[in-house]
Structure formats: structure tokens, C-alpha cells
Design a protein around this motif. Structure first.
Motif, PDB file in Angstrom:
ATOM      1  N   GLN A  12       0.891  -1.154   0.000  1.00 40.96           N
ATOM      2  CA  GLN A  12       0.000   0.000   0.000  1.00 40.96           C
ATOM      3  C   GLN A  12       0.932   1.207   0.000  1.00 40.96           C
ATOM      4  O   GLN A  12       1.490   1.569   1.033  1.00 40.96           O
ATOM      5  CB  GLN A  12      -0.918  -0.017   1.222  1.00 40.96           C
ATOM      6  N   PRO A  13       1.121   1.818  -1.165  1.00 41.81           N
ATOM      7  CA  PRO A  13       2.190   2.805  -1.314  1.00 41.81           C
ATOM      8  C   PRO A  13       1.950   4.125  -0.601  1.00 41.81           C
ATOM      9  O   PRO A  13       2.901   4.887  -0.397  1.00 41.81           O
ATOM     10  CB  PRO A  13       2.237   3.020  -2.832  1.00 41.81           C
ATOM     11  N   GLU A  14       0.726   4.412  -0.219  1.00 43.10           N
ATOM     12  CA  GLU A  14       0.413   5.685   0.427  1.00 43.10           C
ATOM     13  C   GLU A  14       0.110   5.461   1.900  1.00 43.10           C
ATOM     14  O   GLU A  14      -0.775   4.685   2.255  1.00 43.10           O
ATOM     15  CB  GLU A  14      -0.796   6.344  -0.251  1.00 43.10           C
ATOM     16  N   ASP A  15       0.862   6.169   2.768  1.00 38.23           N
ATOM     17  CA  ASP A  15       0.554   6.081   4.195  1.00 38.23           C
ATOM     18  C   ASP A  15      -0.764   6.783   4.505  1.00 38.23           C
ATOM     19  O   ASP A  15      -1.488   6.370   5.404  1.00 38.23           O
ATOM     20  CB  ASP A  15       1.682   6.711   5.012  1.00 38.23           C
ATOM     21  N   GLN A  16      -1.029   7.877   3.783  1.00 42.63           N
ATOM     22  CA  GLN A  16      -2.239   8.647   4.029  1.00 42.63           C
ATOM     23  C   GLN A  16      -2.790   9.180   2.712  1.00 42.63           C
ATOM     24  O   GLN A  16      -2.030   9.558   1.817  1.00 42.63           O
ATOM     25  CB  GLN A  16      -1.959   9.804   4.999  1.00 42.63           C
ATOM     26  N   VAL A  17      -4.105   9.193   2.634  1.00 41.95           N
ATOM     27  CA  VAL A  17      -4.810   9.784   1.503  1.00 41.95           C
ATOM     28  C   VAL A  17      -5.758  10.843   2.055  1.00 41.95           C
ATOM     29  O   VAL A  17      -6.522  10.558   2.984  1.00 41.95           O
ATOM     30  CB  VAL A  17      -5.598   8.719   0.705  1.00 41.95           C
ATOM     31  N   ASN A  18      -5.673  12.044   1.489  1.00 43.22           N
ATOM     32  CA  ASN A  18      -6.546  13.143   1.903  1.00 43.22           C
ATOM     33  C   ASN A  18      -7.511  13.470   0.776  1.00 43.22           C
ATOM     34  O   ASN A  18      -7.100  13.596  -0.382  1.00 43.22           O
ATOM     35  CB  ASN A  18      -5.722  14.391   2.250  1.00 43.22           C
ATOM     36  N   VAL A  19      -8.782  13.616   1.105  1.00 44.51           N
ATOM     37  CA  VAL A  19      -9.785  13.927   0.093  1.00 44.51           C
ATOM     38  C   VAL A  19     -10.880  14.777   0.726  1.00 44.51           C
ATOM     39  O   VAL A  19     -11.151  14.669   1.925  1.00 44.51           O
ATOM     40  CB  VAL A  19     -10.353  12.624  -0.515  1.00 44.51           C
ATOM     41  N   ALA A  20     -11.481  15.633  -0.072  1.00 43.54           N
ATOM     42  CA  ALA A  20     -12.590  16.456   0.409  1.00 43.54           C
ATOM     43  C   ALA A  20     -13.896  15.670   0.332  1.00 43.54           C
ATOM     44  O   ALA A  20     -14.092  14.837  -0.569  1.00 43.54           O
ATOM     45  CB  ALA A  20     -12.694  17.729  -0.421  1.00 43.54           C
ATOM     46  N   GLU A  21     -14.776  15.918   1.278  1.00 41.84           N
ATOM     47  CA  GLU A  21     -16.072  15.247   1.287  1.00 41.84           C
ATOM     48  C   GLU A  21     -16.798  15.509  -0.031  1.00 41.84           C
ATOM     49  O   GLU A  21     -16.812  16.625  -0.541  1.00 41.84           O
ATOM     50  CB  GLU A  21     -16.922  15.747   2.454  1.00 41.84           C
ATOM     51  N   GLY A  22     -17.382  14.449  -0.590  1.00 43.00           N
ATOM     52  CA  GLY A  22     -18.092  14.558  -1.855  1.00 43.00           C
ATOM     53  C   GLY A  22     -17.239  14.225  -3.060  1.00 43.00           C
ATOM     54  O   GLY A  22     -17.770  13.951  -4.145  1.00 43.00           O
ATOM     55  N   ASN A  23     -15.922  14.259  -2.900  1.00 41.62           N
ATOM     56  CA  ASN A  23     -15.019  13.909  -3.999  1.00 41.62           C
ATOM     57  C   ASN A  23     -14.785  12.405  -4.047  1.00 41.62           C
ATOM     58  O   ASN A  23     -14.921  11.715  -3.027  1.00 41.62           O
ATOM     59  CB  ASN A  23     -13.684  14.638  -3.832  1.00 41.62           C
ATOM     60  N   PRO A  24     -14.399  11.895  -5.218  1.00 43.21           N
ATOM     61  CA  PRO A  24     -14.071  10.460  -5.295  1.00 43.21           C
ATOM     62  C   PRO A  24     -12.762  10.163  -4.573  1.00 43.21           C
ATOM     63  O   PRO A  24     -11.894  11.030  -4.461  1.00 43.21           O
ATOM     64  CB  PRO A  24     -13.942  10.209  -6.804  1.00 43.21           C
ATOM     65  N   LEU A  25     -12.648   8.933  -4.081  1.00 41.29           N
ATOM     66  CA  LEU A  25     -11.424   8.530  -3.410  1.00 41.29           C
ATOM     67  C   LEU A  25     -10.897   7.230  -4.002  1.00 41.29           C
ATOM     68  O   LEU A  25     -11.663   6.389  -4.492  1.00 41.29           O
ATOM     69  CB  LEU A  25     -11.645   8.373  -1.901  1.00 41.29           C
ATOM     70  N   THR A  26      -9.575   7.093  -3.947  1.00 45.26           N
ATOM     71  CA  THR A  26      -8.909   5.855  -4.350  1.00 45.26           C
ATOM     72  C   THR A  26      -7.827   5.538  -3.338  1.00 45.26           C
ATOM     73  O   THR A  26      -7.024   6.407  -2.995  1.00 45.26           O
ATOM     74  CB  THR A  26      -8.271   5.977  -5.748  1.00 45.26           C
TER      75      THR A  26
END
Lengths: 114, 114
Positions: free
Chosen positions: B6-20
Motif C-alpha cells: 500500500q504505497p500511500e501512508d495517508q490519503v486526503n480527500v474532500a467530502e463529496g469527492n471520489p477517493l482511491t
């Protein structure tokens, strides 16, 4: 329908002592696995029991042992506790170990060794 | 040897946006692939799995994942993120029909900001 249940939820032990953790699988499941999750890490496989036999073991010393009972419940025993054994111990259950059936986890037992 | 990255320790995203949340794996044979979510001080909750069949797998809470054999990937996706999706996500692999143990990645922390 009860899920995977574990006891105790928290416990504190002293170095050199022994600990027993208990697990009841989800209803209908016959296979139980144990995992150790150290702080900040992913779970590590300890061993799996199916039909009351240990079927596979991870890279853990013989201080870690287990048992599965006829009702499919299981115990994890750790002897001669070390500070490094402090972790969350997770029990997981499934139906028919080698199949692709879903593996469900319990809430875990937090072990602190002081 | 089996492994999960899992190459990312953390993923940040805004509510309502798509996430991966990304996951790649390595096994000798055919893989069984799983995603689990862990909330603070809790056990692992099953989200979804790929065993065989359709490469796009749908799971709990609106999550889905796409199995890509050529890229040995199994990325977790959600079309519209919720603040309540903030948690630690683990990808896991098991070698089909030959191994009982789940191999976990190191986990990715998902933070969804309002």
C-alpha cells in the motif's frame, strides 16, 4: 447473529508471565485464525485452526501456542511474555479454511506487557 | 513469497469527492483479495473481496474495488467520500486453495475533510 467474540478486551501482564486469550467464532464458522497487530502495523498471521488441528503457522516462536475446541472456539496462549508481545491480538473466523469464504475479525484483545 | 504493498501512508480527500486507496500484490498462484477497514481502537471490518469472476467488486458502504491481473492491483474506490469514511484501510491477499493466511499491507489512513 453474533459475530466473532474475543475476551478479555484489555489486559496487562508482567514480563515472563503467561497469558490466555479466548475467541468464539461467528455462528456457522469452523475455522479460526489468530493475528498479532503491533501499533502502527498491519496484522501478522500467527496460526490457523481447522478441525481442532493447527493447519498453518506464521513466523512466530513456540512461545505462541493455541487450541481449538470441539465447539470451534479457540484459545491463544503466550508463554514467557516479552515487552515486544504488547499488541492487539485479533481472532478471525471463516467457514472451510481454504475456500474463498469471507474472513471476519473480532474486536481484538489488547495486551500490554510491562 | 506473498506480499501486499500500500504505497500511500495517508490519503486526503474532500467530502463529496471520489477517493482511491491503492494496493498491489504478489502471489505465486491465483489471489484471493480483501479490503478491511479499522476504526480507532477497534477490530477489522470486512468491506469487500475478489475471489473470481467480474473484475469490479462492490462492497459495503458504497465502496468498490477493481481487480487488475496484469498490473497485480486491487485499488479501493468510492465515488463520493464521506467524513465518516475516515479510518485506516488494509488490503490483504491470500493464495487461493493453498494457503490459509492473509498477508496484509501496512495500511493507508484515509482522511476526509468536510
Amino acid at each position: 447473529d453474533a459475530g466473532v467474540t474475543q475476551s478479555p478486551t484489555h489486559l496487562i501482564k508482567t514480563r515472563g508471565q503467561q497469558v490466555t486469550l479466548r475467541c468464539s467464532p461467528k455462528s456457522g464458522h469452523d475455522t479460526v485464525s489468530w493475528y498479532q497487530q503491533a501499533l502502527g502495523q498491519g496484522p501478522q498471521f500467527i496460526f490457523q485452526y481447522y478441525e481442532e488441528e493447527e493447519r498453518q503457522r506464521g513466523n512466530f516462536p513456540d512461545r505462541f501456542s493455541g487450541h481449538q475446541f470441539p465447539n470451534y472456539s479457540s484459545e491463544l496462549n503466550v508463554n514467557a511474555l516479552l515487552l515486544g508481545d504488547s499488541a492487539l491480538y485479533l481472532c478471525a473466523s471463516s467457514y472451510r479454511g481454504l475456500s474463498g469464504n469471507t474472513i471476519y475479525f473480532g474486536e481484538g484483545s489488547w495486551l500490554t506487557v510491562v | 513469497a506473498q506480499s501486499v504493498a500500500q504505497p500511500e501512508d495517508q490519503v486526503n480527500v474532500a467530502e463529496g469527492n471520489p477517493l482511491t486507496v491503492k494496493c498491489t500484490y504478489s502471489v505465486s498462484g491465483n489471489p484471493y483479495l480483501f479490503w478491511y477497514v479499522q476504526y480507532p481502537n477497534r477490530g477489522l471490518q470486512f468491506l469487500l473481496k475478489y475471489i473470481t469472476g467480474d473484475n469490479l467488486v462492490k462492497g459495503s458502504y458504497g465502496f468498490e474495488a477493481e481487480f487488475n491481473k496484469s498490473q497485480t492491483s486491487f485499488h479501493l474506490k468510492k465515488p463520493s467520500a464521506l467524513v465518516s469514511d475516515s479510518a485506516l484501510y488494509f488490503c490483504a491477499v491470500r493464495e487461493a486453495d493453498s494457503s490459509y493466511k492473509l498477508i496484509f499491507g501496512s495500511g493507508t489512513r484515509l482522511l476526509v475533510r468536510p
